[in-house]
Design a protein around this motif. Structure first.
Motif, PDB file in Angstrom:
ATOM      1  N   ILE A  55     -13.678  14.940 -18.592  1.00  0.00           N
ATOM      2  CA  ILE A  55     -14.993  14.417 -17.763  1.00  0.00           C
ATOM      3  C   ILE A  55     -15.347  15.833 -17.159  1.00  0.00           C
ATOM      4  CG2 ILE A  55     -13.614  13.783 -15.647  1.00  0.00           C
ATOM      5  CD1 ILE A  55     -15.404  11.442 -15.323  1.00  0.00           C
ATOM      6  N   LEU A  56     -14.500  16.607 -16.685  1.00  0.00           N
ATOM      7  CA  LEU A  56     -14.974  18.007 -16.076  1.00  0.00           C
ATOM      8  C   LEU A  56     -15.368  19.031 -16.942  1.00  0.00           C
ATOM      9  CD1 LEU A  56     -12.525  18.059 -13.130  1.00  0.00           C
ATOM     10  CD2 LEU A  56     -14.838  16.930 -13.054  1.00  0.00           C
ATOM     11  N   LEU A 122     -18.779  11.925  -9.493  1.00  0.00           N
ATOM     12  CA  LEU A 122     -18.514  12.092 -11.193  1.00  0.00           C
ATOM     13  C   LEU A 122     -18.805  10.636 -11.730  1.00  0.00           C
ATOM     14  CD1 LEU A 122     -15.094  13.990 -11.135  1.00  0.00           C
ATOM     15  CD2 LEU A 122     -17.418  14.676 -11.990  1.00  0.00           C
ATOM     16  N   SER A 123     -18.712   9.465 -11.013  1.00  0.00           N
ATOM     17  CA  SER A 123     -19.251   8.064 -11.721  1.00  0.00           C
ATOM     18  C   SER A 123     -20.713   8.228 -11.783  1.00  0.00           C
ATOM     19  CB  SER A 123     -18.602   7.163 -10.631  1.00  0.00           C
ATOM     20  OG  SER A 123     -18.990   5.852 -11.188  1.00  0.00           O
ATOM     21  N   VAL A 130     -15.874   3.894 -11.707  1.00  0.00           N
ATOM     22  CA  VAL A 130     -14.780   4.695 -10.762  1.00  0.00           C
ATOM     23  C   VAL A 130     -13.449   4.275 -11.298  1.00  0.00           C
ATOM     24  CG1 VAL A 130     -13.820   4.764  -8.605  1.00  0.00           C
ATOM     25  CG2 VAL A 130     -16.367   4.616  -8.847  1.00  0.00           C
ATOM     26  N   GLU A 131     -13.005   2.903 -11.755  1.00  0.00           N
ATOM     27  CA  GLU A 131     -11.800   2.840 -12.172  1.00  0.00           C
ATOM     28  C   GLU A 131     -11.480   3.335 -13.523  1.00  0.00           C
ATOM     29  OE1 GLU A 131     -14.241   0.023 -11.635  1.00  0.00           O
ATOM     30  OE2 GLU A 131     -13.606  -0.038  -9.445  1.00  0.00           O
ATOM     31  N   LYS A 132     -12.321   3.778 -14.258  1.00  0.00           N
ATOM     32  CA  LYS A 132     -11.920   4.388 -15.532  1.00  0.00           C
ATOM     33  C   LYS A 132     -12.016   5.900 -15.286  1.00  0.00           C
ATOM     34  CE  LYS A 132     -13.587   5.125 -20.169  1.00  0.00           C
ATOM     35  NZ  LYS A 132     -13.321   4.619 -21.302  1.00  0.00           N
ATOM     36  N   ILE A 133     -12.611   6.499 -14.339  1.00  0.00           N
ATOM     37  CA  ILE A 133     -12.237   7.811 -14.019  1.00  0.00           C
ATOM     38  C   ILE A 133     -11.015   8.209 -13.385  1.00  0.00           C
ATOM     39  CG2 ILE A 133     -13.241   9.778 -12.442  1.00  0.00           C
ATOM     40  CD1 ILE A 133     -15.823   8.903 -12.947  1.00  0.00           C
ATOM     41  N   SER A 136      -6.250   4.785 -10.104  1.00  0.00           N
ATOM     42  CA  SER A 136      -5.327   4.663  -8.769  1.00  0.00           C
ATOM     43  C   SER A 136      -6.305   4.564  -7.661  1.00  0.00           C
ATOM     44  CB  SER A 136      -4.332   5.868  -8.727  1.00  0.00           C
ATOM     45  OG  SER A 136      -5.151   7.287  -8.676  1.00  0.00           O
ATOM     46  N   ILE A 137      -7.454   4.669  -7.963  1.00  0.00           N
ATOM     47  CA  ILE A 137      -8.408   4.511  -6.798  1.00  0.00           C
ATOM     48  C   ILE A 137      -8.252   3.213  -5.920  1.00  0.00           C
ATOM     49  CG2 ILE A 137     -10.527   3.472  -7.765  1.00  0.00           C
ATOM     50  CD1 ILE A 137     -10.724   6.907  -5.862  1.00  0.00           C
ATOM     51  N   ASP A 138      -8.061   2.317  -6.624  1.00  0.00           N
ATOM     52  CA  ASP A 138      -7.766   0.934  -5.803  1.00  0.00           C
ATOM     53  C   ASP A 138      -6.426   0.868  -4.724  1.00  0.00           C
ATOM     54  OD1 ASP A 138     -10.089   0.260  -6.371  1.00  0.00           O
ATOM     55  OD2 ASP A 138      -9.410  -0.905  -8.358  1.00  0.00           O
TER      56      ASP A 138
END
Length: 139
Positions: A55-56, A122-123, A130-133, A136-138
């Motif tokens: 992604i980066l 990034l999203s 966001v959940e795909k990037i 663990s964000i949740d």
């Protein structure tokens, strides 16, 4: 009576630690705010790279102390900014250190805020949820 007495409850009047016999400075144990912010940003980039490889690849992540944009929307100070990829330049995400620090209540909170802000930018750039990037964000 001692010359270094506690006058009016203001505490000790002399140095607490005597100077070092051979001079020199004592090194700091804790990093400065700027050093800690850059560490948080590097850890956030590593975590995003590990959870969503590639992604980066065509994005540049940077940091500035304060935003330099003259026209902020609705009088709010931005936490970060994202610029889409142009013909000759990659996509850019800029994280603003001072606004992020002022919104965090602790160093742990700053690390979480930096990570979430990076994932959100990034999203917005890639169009991925966001959940795909970062799954663990949740948590």
């Amino acid at each position: 009576m001692s010359k270094r007495r506690n006058r009016h409850g203001r505490g000790q009047r002399g140095p607490v630690v005597l100077p070092r016999a051979h001079g020199g400075r004592i090194e700091r144990i804790d990093p400065t705010k700027a050093e800690f912010f850059m560490t948080c940003l590097a850890e956030a980039v590593d975590q995003v790279q590990g959870s969503c490889p590639g992604i980066l690849d065509d994005a540049v992540i940077g940091a500035e102390d304060v935003p330099t944009m003259p026209d902020w929307t609705q009088g709010r100070v931005p936490l970060s900014s994202a610029v889409d990829r142009q013909d000759d330049s990659p996509a850019r995400v800029v994280m603003y250190r001072r606004p992020l620090e002022l919104r965090a209540t602790s160093r742990r909170g700053l690390a979480i805020l930096v990570h979430r802000t990076l994932v959100e930018q990034l999203s917005a750039l890639t169009g991925l949820p966001v959940e795909k990037i970062d799954p663990s964000i949740d948590e």
